[in-house]
Design a protein around this motif. Structure first.
Motif, mmCIF file in Angstrom:
data_model
loop_
_atom_site.group_PDB
_atom_site.id
_atom_site.type_symbol
_atom_site.label_atom_id
_atom_site.label_comp_id
_atom_site.label_asym_id
_atom_site.label_seq_id
_atom_site.Cartn_x
_atom_site.Cartn_y
_atom_site.Cartn_z
ATOM 1 N N LEU A 136 0.855 -1.188 0.000
ATOM 2 C CA LEU A 136 0.000 0.000 0.000
ATOM 3 C C LEU A 136 0.891 1.238 0.000
ATOM 4 O O LEU A 136 1.064 1.903 1.023
ATOM 5 N N GLU A 146 0.581 7.719 -1.546
ATOM 6 C CA GLU A 146 0.003 8.351 -2.740
ATOM 7 C C GLU A 146 1.017 9.229 -3.474
ATOM 8 O O GLU A 146 1.089 9.212 -4.699
ATOM 9 N N THR A 206 -6.567 -2.790 2.324
ATOM 10 C CA THR A 206 -6.610 -2.371 0.925
ATOM 11 C C THR A 206 -7.868 -1.576 0.585
ATOM 12 O O THR A 206 -7.761 -0.512 -0.046
ATOM 13 N N TRP A 243 -7.446 1.911 2.030
ATOM 14 C CA TRP A 243 -6.397 2.620 1.307
ATOM 15 C C TRP A 243 -6.925 3.093 -0.047
ATOM 16 O O TRP A 243 -6.733 4.249 -0.422
ATOM 17 N N TRP A 244 -7.618 2.216 -0.785
ATOM 18 C CA TRP A 244 -8.125 2.577 -2.101
ATOM 19 C C TRP A 244 -9.198 3.650 -1.999
ATOM 20 O O TRP A 244 -9.225 4.582 -2.808
ATOM 21 N N LYS A 279 -8.399 6.792 -4.195
ATOM 22 C CA LYS A 279 -8.989 6.521 -5.504
ATOM 23 C C LYS A 279 -9.175 7.787 -6.331
ATOM 24 O O LYS A 279 -8.832 7.810 -7.517
ATOM 25 N N SER A 333 -6.846 7.825 -9.600
ATOM 26 C CA SER A 333 -7.589 7.484 -10.820
ATOM 27 C C SER A 333 -7.293 8.438 -11.972
ATOM 28 O O SER A 333 -7.542 8.102 -13.130
ATOM 29 N N VAL A 337 -4.016 -0.546 -10.775
ATOM 30 C CA VAL A 337 -3.995 -0.974 -9.376
ATOM 31 C C VAL A 337 -4.734 -2.300 -9.299
ATOM 32 O O VAL A 337 -5.879 -2.415 -9.738
ATOM 33 N N GLU A 392 -5.771 -5.643 -6.729
ATOM 34 C CA GLU A 392 -5.909 -6.158 -5.365
ATOM 35 C C GLU A 392 -5.745 -7.669 -5.404
ATOM 36 O O GLU A 392 -6.409 -8.357 -6.188
ATOM 37 N N LEU A 409 -8.610 -2.900 -9.533
ATOM 38 C CA LEU A 409 -9.296 -1.753 -8.945
ATOM 39 C C LEU A 409 -9.302 -0.563 -9.900
ATOM 40 O O LEU A 409 -10.254 0.207 -9.926
ATOM 41 N N HIS A 410 -8.209 -0.418 -10.658
ATOM 42 C CA HIS A 410 -8.101 0.705 -11.594
ATOM 43 C C HIS A 410 -7.228 0.310 -12.767
ATOM 44 O O HIS A 410 -6.176 -0.284 -12.559
#
Length: 185
Positions: free
Chosen positions: A91, A94, A116, A119-120, A124, A128, A135, A137, A181-182
């Motif tokens: 993690l 940022e 997670t 954190w996301w 995000k 993003s 990203v 998971e 996730l992204h």
């Protein structure tokens, strides 16, 4: 007196049918004294999922992400020393991901663990918007099972098909089902 890293050797057979990559790299991994076996195996998994297996291409390499804040866990540099691919596991902060995104063409994060989703949710919105960022998971229980494959000298097989990953040592196989996730799937 500072503790030294523990050295692991891995003979990895990769059959990634999704990308058409077949390779058998011989790897040396240094486990930082503060790094657990789960993180070590996620780095190895990230290598398997992102290697090209082509001898004429710049190789994917383990960097000094645990000891050098300006380096990722893995990276691929061009022959002109430009960062093509930046990979962090866990993690990460940022601002380090933002910095990585501006320094590399593509940035990947492999996150796992109970924190997670938190954190996301926190990052995000900002992350993003970064170009070239992916990203993923990894389910915590599957990553914990990967730690059971650790040995100082490992012979591992990694098979990828239809988004499913199997990593095994001939006696035990762990199935990993990553969730993107992204960018959103």
């Amino acid at each position: 007196m500072a503790l030294k890293s523990t050295i692991f050797k891995a003979e990895l057979q990769i059959a990634d049918m999704d990308r058409g990559v077949y390779a058998s790299p011989q790897l040396t991994l240094a486990q930082h004294p503060s790094e657990n076996e789960e993180r070590l195996m996620v780095r190895l998994l990230a290598y398997a999922l992102n290697t090209r297996g082509e001898a004429d291409q710049p190789p994917l390499a383990f960097a000094r992400g645990m000891t050098e804040m300006d380096e990722p866990d893995l990276w691929r540099k061009t022959y002109a020393d430009e960062i093509e691919l930046w990979i962090d596991v866990g993690l990460p902060d940022e601002k380090w991901i933002r910095k990585a995104s501006h320094r590399s063409r593509e940035t990947l994060v492999y996150a796992w663990g109970g924190k997670t989703p938190i954190w996301w949710a926190q990052h995000k919105g900002t992350l993003s918007r970064l170009p070239g960022l992916q990203v993923w998971e990894l389910p915590a229980e599957q990553v914990a099972a990967l730690a059971g494959l650790v040995a100082r000298s490992m012979r591992l097989q990694c098979t990828v098909q239809d988004g499913q990953i199997w990593l095994g040592n001939g006696e035990q196989t762990v199935e990993i089902l990553p969730h993107r996730l992204h960018p959103a799937p």
